[in-house]
Design a protein around this motif. Structure first.
Motif, PDB file in Angstrom:
ATOM      1  N   GLY A 166       0.720  -1.017   0.095  1.00  0.00           N
ATOM      2  CA  GLY A 166       0.100   0.122  -0.063  1.00  0.00           C
ATOM      3  C   GLY A 166       0.736   1.310  -0.071  1.00  0.00           C
ATOM      4  N   ALA A 197       0.788   3.857  -2.978  1.00  0.00           N
ATOM      5  CA  ALA A 197       0.259   5.302  -2.814  1.00  0.00           C
ATOM      6  C   ALA A 197       1.344   6.312  -3.102  1.00  0.00           C
ATOM      7  N   THR A 198       2.789   5.995  -2.993  1.00  0.00           N
ATOM      8  CA  THR A 198       3.765   7.100  -2.998  1.00  0.00           C
ATOM      9  C   THR A 198       4.355   7.196  -4.412  1.00  0.00           C
ATOM     10  N   TRP A 235       3.219   9.507  -7.318  1.00  0.00           N
ATOM     11  CA  TRP A 235       3.451  10.847  -6.944  1.00  0.00           C
ATOM     12  C   TRP A 235       5.031  11.276  -7.356  1.00  0.00           C
ATOM     13  N   CYS A 282       6.101  11.689  -1.274  1.00  0.00           N
ATOM     14  CA  CYS A 282       5.702  10.535  -0.518  1.00  0.00           C
ATOM     15  C   CYS A 282       4.475  11.304   0.705  1.00  0.00           C
ATOM     16  N   ILE A 331       2.481  13.575  -0.349  1.00  0.00           N
ATOM     17  CA  ILE A 331       1.409  13.601  -0.987  1.00  0.00           C
ATOM     18  C   ILE A 331       0.450  12.504  -1.147  1.00  0.00           C
ATOM     19  N   GLY A 332       1.321  11.339  -1.492  1.00  0.00           N
ATOM     20  CA  GLY A 332       0.757  10.135  -1.547  1.00  0.00           C
ATOM     21  C   GLY A 332       0.076   9.727  -0.248  1.00  0.00           C
ATOM     22  N   ALA A 333       0.708   9.879   0.845  1.00  0.00           N
ATOM     23  CA  ALA A 333       0.360   9.465   2.238  1.00  0.00           C
ATOM     24  C   ALA A 333      -0.858  10.271   2.491  1.00  0.00           C
ATOM     25  N   GLN A 340      -3.797   8.877  -0.077  1.00  0.00           N
ATOM     26  CA  GLN A 340      -4.516   7.574   0.189  1.00  0.00           C
ATOM     27  C   GLN A 340      -4.097   6.994   1.496  1.00  0.00           C
ATOM     28  N   LEU A 378      -5.137   3.054   1.770  1.00  0.00           N
ATOM     29  CA  LEU A 378      -4.566   2.277   1.151  1.00  0.00           C
ATOM     30  C   LEU A 378      -3.227   1.696   2.055  1.00  0.00           C
ATOM     31  N   ILE A 379      -2.895   2.981   2.460  1.00  0.00           N
ATOM     32  CA  ILE A 379      -1.623   2.531   3.418  1.00  0.00           C
ATOM     33  C   ILE A 379      -1.871   1.755   4.795  1.00  0.00           C
ATOM     34  N   ASP A 424      -4.786   0.094   5.059  1.00  0.00           N
ATOM     35  CA  ASP A 424      -5.190  -1.189   5.148  1.00  0.00           C
ATOM     36  C   ASP A 424      -4.072  -2.096   4.850  1.00  0.00           C
ATOM     37  N   SER A 425      -3.027  -1.583   3.964  1.00  0.00           N
ATOM     38  CA  SER A 425      -1.996  -2.404   3.909  1.00  0.00           C
ATOM     39  C   SER A 425      -0.965  -2.873   4.862  1.00  0.00           C
TER      40      SER A 425
END
Lengths: 139, 158
Positions: free
Chosen positions: A51, A55-56, A59, B17, B19-21, B24, B27-28, B30-31
């Motif tokens: 995940g 997610a990263t 980006w 990273c 922005i992703g965190a 989402q 997603l992180i 749940d994983s």
């Protein structure tokens, strides 16, 4: 004359590689679970970290692609892109040698199995990214 | 100067990273909690790795793997990978096949295949085999069409 040709080539490669990375990243951002499944199929990343990567990573692709196209921190962004491509190439070769028949997951909606062609494409992009790195002025 | 470029690169990666965190978090989380693996079948170790034609042939040549034809018995009768066993998925699901009788060794290397890329039966057969305790499973997704096209050994009436 040569300098002008060099400049156009530099711009062309920047737009091409930057554009590809933005396109690849946006596709994954729009379908994060689909991308997570693709990462899982490579059988390389620990399940609990899939995940985080899903997610990263997109980006990183988008920001580096934008930087290369816009000419903002071009050297740093091309370094990121070449590093990513080096890792991708290594993973692709490893996966191909392991005899796994899976989609590369490079671009969303493009169904392509891992094989020599995909590896060669990534190698060409890798050299393109190195070319950008060598030509870019530090900022 | 090089060091400056590396620092800039790391900062860009860090920003990405973050922005992703932020975009989402589910997603992180749940994983990390294992929910992603349970609910979306996202796992680093798939039940049965999908192998390509070269790997399938390698396993065939080594002679240790048992090839399982998940198609109907009539399709198997016409043509199948030489030495493969007929294990039609439908028969397995309806419990018309006694897997323990035809595959007594749960540690055997098993390669399931069916009629190529549009066919899910080999994957489903592998899942069923995994449920029944078989552990060394592969899915040869390109299946019979790729095997025949390569001119590799087959048997059957065709």
């Amino acid at each position: 004359m040569k300098r002008i040709t060099d400049r156009y080539l530099y711009l062309l490669i920047r737009f091409f590689i930057g554009g590809l990375f933005i396109y690849a990243g946006l596709g994954k951002i729009m379908a994060p679970f689909e991308f997570a499944v693709t990462i899982g199929s490579y059988n390389l990343v620990p399940t609990r970290l899939i995940g985080l990567v899903a997610a990263t990573l997109p980006w990183i692709e988008v920001l580096a692609g934008l930087g290369v196209i816009l000419g903002v921190r071009t050297k740093a962004c091309s370094l990121i892109i070449s590093s990513l491509l080096a890792v991708f190439i290594l993973i692709l070769i490893l996966t191909y040698l392991r005899g796994m028949d899976i989609d590369c997951g490079c671009f969303r909606g493009v169904d392509r199995k891992i094989g020599p062609l995909v590896i060669i494409e990534d190698l060409l992009m890798f050299f393109g990214a190195l070319f950008i790195y060598s030509k870019a002025e530090p900022s | 100067m090089q060091r400056e470029v590396i620092v800039q690169s790391l900062l860009i990666v860090l920003a990405a990273c973050l922005i992703g965190a932020v975009t989402q978090p589910d997603l992180i989380l749940d994983s990390l909690t294992g929910k992603l693996a349970l609910e979306h079948s996202v796992a680093a170790a798939p039940i049965a790795p999908v192998i390509n034609l070269a790997k399938a042939k390698e396993l065939f040549d080594e002679g240790e793997a048992i090839f399982l034809d998940a198609r109907s018995r009539s399709a198997y009768g016409e043509s199948h990978i030489a030495g493969a066993l007929s294990v039609p998925l439908l028969d397995v699901l309806r419990e018309r096949v006694d897997l323990a009788a035809i595959l007594p060794d749960k540690d055997a290397i098993l390669v399931a295949y069916c009629s190529g890329d549009g066919c899910d039966m080999a994957g489903e057969l592998a899942e069923e085999l995994a449920r029944q305790g078989y552990q060394r499973l592969y899915v040869f997704q390109a299946g019979m069409p790729a095997w025949e096209a390569a001119g590799y050994p087959t048997a059957g009436t065709k």
